[in-house]
Design a protein around this motif. Structure first.
Motif, PDB file in Angstrom:
ATOM      1  N   VAL A 274      63.584   4.592-117.850  1.00  0.00           N
ATOM      2  CA  VAL A 274      64.967   5.046-117.931  1.00  0.00           C
ATOM      3  C   VAL A 274      65.083   6.277-118.821  1.00  0.00           C
ATOM      4  N   THR A 275      64.458   6.217-119.981  1.00  0.00           N
ATOM      5  CA  THR A 275      64.671   7.267-120.978  1.00  0.00           C
ATOM      6  C   THR A 275      63.954   8.574-120.654  1.00  0.00           C
ATOM      7  N   ALA A 276      62.861   8.498-119.908  1.00  0.00           N
ATOM      8  CA  ALA A 276      62.169   9.736-119.539  1.00  0.00           C
ATOM      9  C   ALA A 276      63.060  10.609-118.666  1.00  0.00           C
ATOM     10  N   ALA A 277      63.714   9.990-117.674  1.00  0.00           N
ATOM     11  CA  ALA A 277      64.609  10.748-116.795  1.00  0.00           C
ATOM     12  C   ALA A 277      65.842  11.224-117.543  1.00  0.00           C
ATOM     13  N   ALA A 278      66.330  10.413-118.482  1.00  0.00           N
ATOM     14  CA  ALA A 278      67.504  10.812-119.263  1.00  0.00           C
ATOM     15  C   ALA A 278      67.210  12.052-120.094  1.00  0.00           C
ATOM     16  N   ARG A 279      66.033  12.110-120.671  1.00  0.00           N
ATOM     17  CA  ARG A 279      65.654  13.283-121.477  1.00  0.00           C
ATOM     18  C   ARG A 279      65.646  14.547-120.619  1.00  0.00           C
ATOM     19  N   VAL A 280      65.091  14.436-119.423  1.00  0.00           N
ATOM     20  CA  VAL A 280      65.071  15.574-118.500  1.00  0.00           C
ATOM     21  C   VAL A 280      66.495  15.985-118.136  1.00  0.00           C
ATOM     22  N   ALA A 281      67.369  15.009-117.916  1.00  0.00           N
ATOM     23  CA  ALA A 281      68.754  15.312-117.547  1.00  0.00           C
ATOM     24  C   ALA A 281      69.448  16.132-118.620  1.00  0.00           C
ATOM     25  N   VAL A 282      69.249  15.765-119.875  1.00  0.00           N
ATOM     26  CA  VAL A 282      69.873  16.510-120.982  1.00  0.00           C
ATOM     27  C   VAL A 282      69.285  17.911-121.073  1.00  0.00           C
ATOM     28  N   GLU A 283      67.968  17.993-120.991  1.00  0.00           N
ATOM     29  CA  GLU A 283      67.309  19.296-121.157  1.00  0.00           C
ATOM     30  C   GLU A 283      67.632  20.251-120.000  1.00  0.00           C
ATOM     31  N   ASP A 284      67.517  19.753-118.779  1.00  0.00           N
ATOM     32  CA  ASP A 284      67.657  20.636-117.621  1.00  0.00           C
ATOM     33  C   ASP A 284      69.121  20.957-117.297  1.00  0.00           C
ATOM     34  N   ASN A 285      69.989  19.973-117.407  1.00  0.00           N
ATOM     35  CA  ASN A 285      71.338  20.154-116.871  1.00  0.00           C
ATOM     36  C   ASN A 285      72.404  20.419-117.922  1.00  0.00           C
ATOM     37  N   PHE A 286      72.240  19.888-119.128  1.00  0.00           N
ATOM     38  CA  PHE A 286      73.176  20.219-120.210  1.00  0.00           C
ATOM     39  C   PHE A 286      72.676  21.430-120.988  1.00  0.00           C
ATOM     40  N   LEU A 287      71.534  21.294-121.622  1.00  0.00           N
ATOM     41  CA  LEU A 287      70.988  22.421-122.390  1.00  0.00           C
ATOM     42  C   LEU A 287      70.600  23.577-121.470  1.00  0.00           C
ATOM     43  N   GLY A 288      70.265  23.271-120.219  1.00  0.00           N
ATOM     44  CA  GLY A 288      69.902  24.304-119.250  1.00  0.00           C
ATOM     45  C   GLY A 288      71.082  25.084-118.689  1.00  0.00           C
ATOM     46  N   GLY A 289      72.299  24.672-119.024  1.00  0.00           N
ATOM     47  CA  GLY A 289      73.487  25.453-118.692  1.00  0.00           C
ATOM     48  C   GLY A 289      74.052  25.272-117.295  1.00  0.00           C
ATOM     49  N   LYS A 290      73.653  24.218-116.581  1.00  0.00           N
ATOM     50  CA  LYS A 290      74.112  24.067-115.199  1.00  0.00           C
ATOM     51  C   LYS A 290      75.583  23.652-115.082  1.00  0.00           C
TER      52      LYS A 290
END
Length: 394
Positions: A274-290
């Motif tokens: 669960v947490t591996a995908a959550a980390r990617v979600a924060v990095e790619d879509n929030f911090l990544g500016g989408k």
């Protein structure tokens, strides 16, 4: 070929066969590498599908026990989120509802107590009465006098600080940001927080979509979180993770919340999946500016609707557009049915723009606008009854 626990990982050609087996033949293939139906689904930002990077993160994750606090992927995500929000500690939970309920029950130690919240809030309308059943608390709803977001003046009217034994004292104020796509301004949060803490009242934030307020430039994540004693943040609303939320606060809050989470069945074993995908979600879509692009697309949709004679019931501040279907002379059910004719999934007049909505979805939506507002005929067919496409929860 990679192996896991002695078994070979699936070859690409085996994916379709496995997908059909798992779904009893009802699906041809999964959508890790592309949005799939989510690209044309405006019902909510919970419909986003996880990405191949999330799949790779899950495949690469540690597989240790979170109840024992042994899993490094989970521990690292919690530390990462605590740092990102400016709080001492964080705790993984399975959903936004669990996050709110665990946080509120953790903060409310024993009755009598009341919780003040916006009358439209998730904890009031969409969490099965959990504050009453799990916390034994009276919920006192607030109606925003400005029609958009609650203010300190609104909150004061419903907050009980009296020592009168007939009254139910307010122990916690729960705010929500965003709510219906509308931003609760940082300055108002700060005013409410300062006043509440002066009266020893705790502050909780349902920040399931706080990402959207931050992406819109309303304030930093840390500045918003500084106003609250606990915050719930959702990884699957807008950010695209398949599951999970996080609650943040001080260390004492986090340790008590672990007890509460366990008591309602929220302890996970191999939580890294669960947490591996959550980390990617924060990095790619929030911090990544989408998320900013979603807001721009929402404004584009609103402007298209208005340009064709339509009206909206709420301003577009983040990723939600609210069509006034009554003014357009069409029922919710008919609007959903017409939307399906152009290949769109709709919930009604509220359209939620997520990062997997693209130009083609907007083009289809424009065809729908032409039919609804200009009387153009649509040639497509509706395969599902409108009520099948409506889900009652967020």
């Amino acid at each position: 070929m990679a192996t896991t626990n002695g078994a070979p990982a699936l070859e690409q050609q085996a994916v379709q066969k496995e997908a059909q087996h798992q779904a009893n033949g009802d699906v041809a293939i999964n959508n890790w590498s592309q949005p799939g139906p989510a690209a044309f689904d405006f019902r909510s930002d919970v419909v986003t599908t996880p990405t191949t990077r999330m799949l790779n993160a899950i495949a690469s994750t540690s597989l240790l026990d979170d109840v024992f606090q042994d899993d490094p992927t989970t521990n690292n995500l919690e530390a990462f989120m605590a740092d990102l929000t400016g709080k001492e500690a964080a705790l993984l939970v399975l959903s936004g509802t669990m996050g709110n309920q665990v946080a509120i029950r953790t903060q409310l130690l024993a009755p009598p107590h009341s919780v003040v919240t916006d009358h439209r809030s998730h904890i009031m309308e969409w969490e099965a009465g959990g504050v009453a059943s799990l916390c034994g608390a009276l919920v006192k709803p607030v109606t925003p006098s400005n029609g958009a977001y609650v203010t300190l003046a609104d909150v004061k009217k419903q907050t009980v600080i009296s020592s009168d034994i007939h009254a139910c004292p307010t122990k916690l104020i729960s705010l929500e940001n965003t709510l219906s796509g509308i931003i609760l301004p940082l300055e108002e949060c700060q005013r409410i927080s300062t006043w509440a803490h002066q009266h020893d009242i705790l502050m909780h934030l349902d920040g399931a979509r706080l990402w959207e307020a931050v992406a819109a430039g309303a304030g930093s994540l840390k500045d918003y979180c500084a106003c609250f004693d606990s915050i719930s943040l959702c990884f699957s609303k807008g950010l695209g993770a398949p599951i999970g939320s996080i609650i943040v606060g001080n260390k004492a809050f986090r340790e008590r919340a672990r007890w509460v989470r366990k008591s309602i069945g929220g302890g996970l074993r191999q939580a890294g999946v669960v947490t591996a995908a959550a980390r990617v979600a924060v990095e790619d879509n929030f911090l990544g500016g989408k998320l900013k692009a979603c807001h721009a697309r929402a404004r584009q949709i609103s402007e298209l609707w208005i340009s064709k004679g339509g009206k909206v019931t709420n301003p577009v501040e983040t990723n939600m557009v609210w069509f006034d279907l009554d003014a357009a002379g069409i029922s919710t059910e008919k609007f959903i049915e017409e939307g399906e004719k152009v290949g769109l999934r709709l919930l009604g007049g509220r359209l939620v723009v997520h990062y997997q909505i693209g130009d083609e979805a907007v083009s289809r939506l424009e065809k729908l606008m032409q039919a609804v507002l200009k009387g153009k005929q649509l040639n497509g067919t509706a395969e599902h009854a409108p009520e099948k496409l409506q889900f009652p929860t967020e």
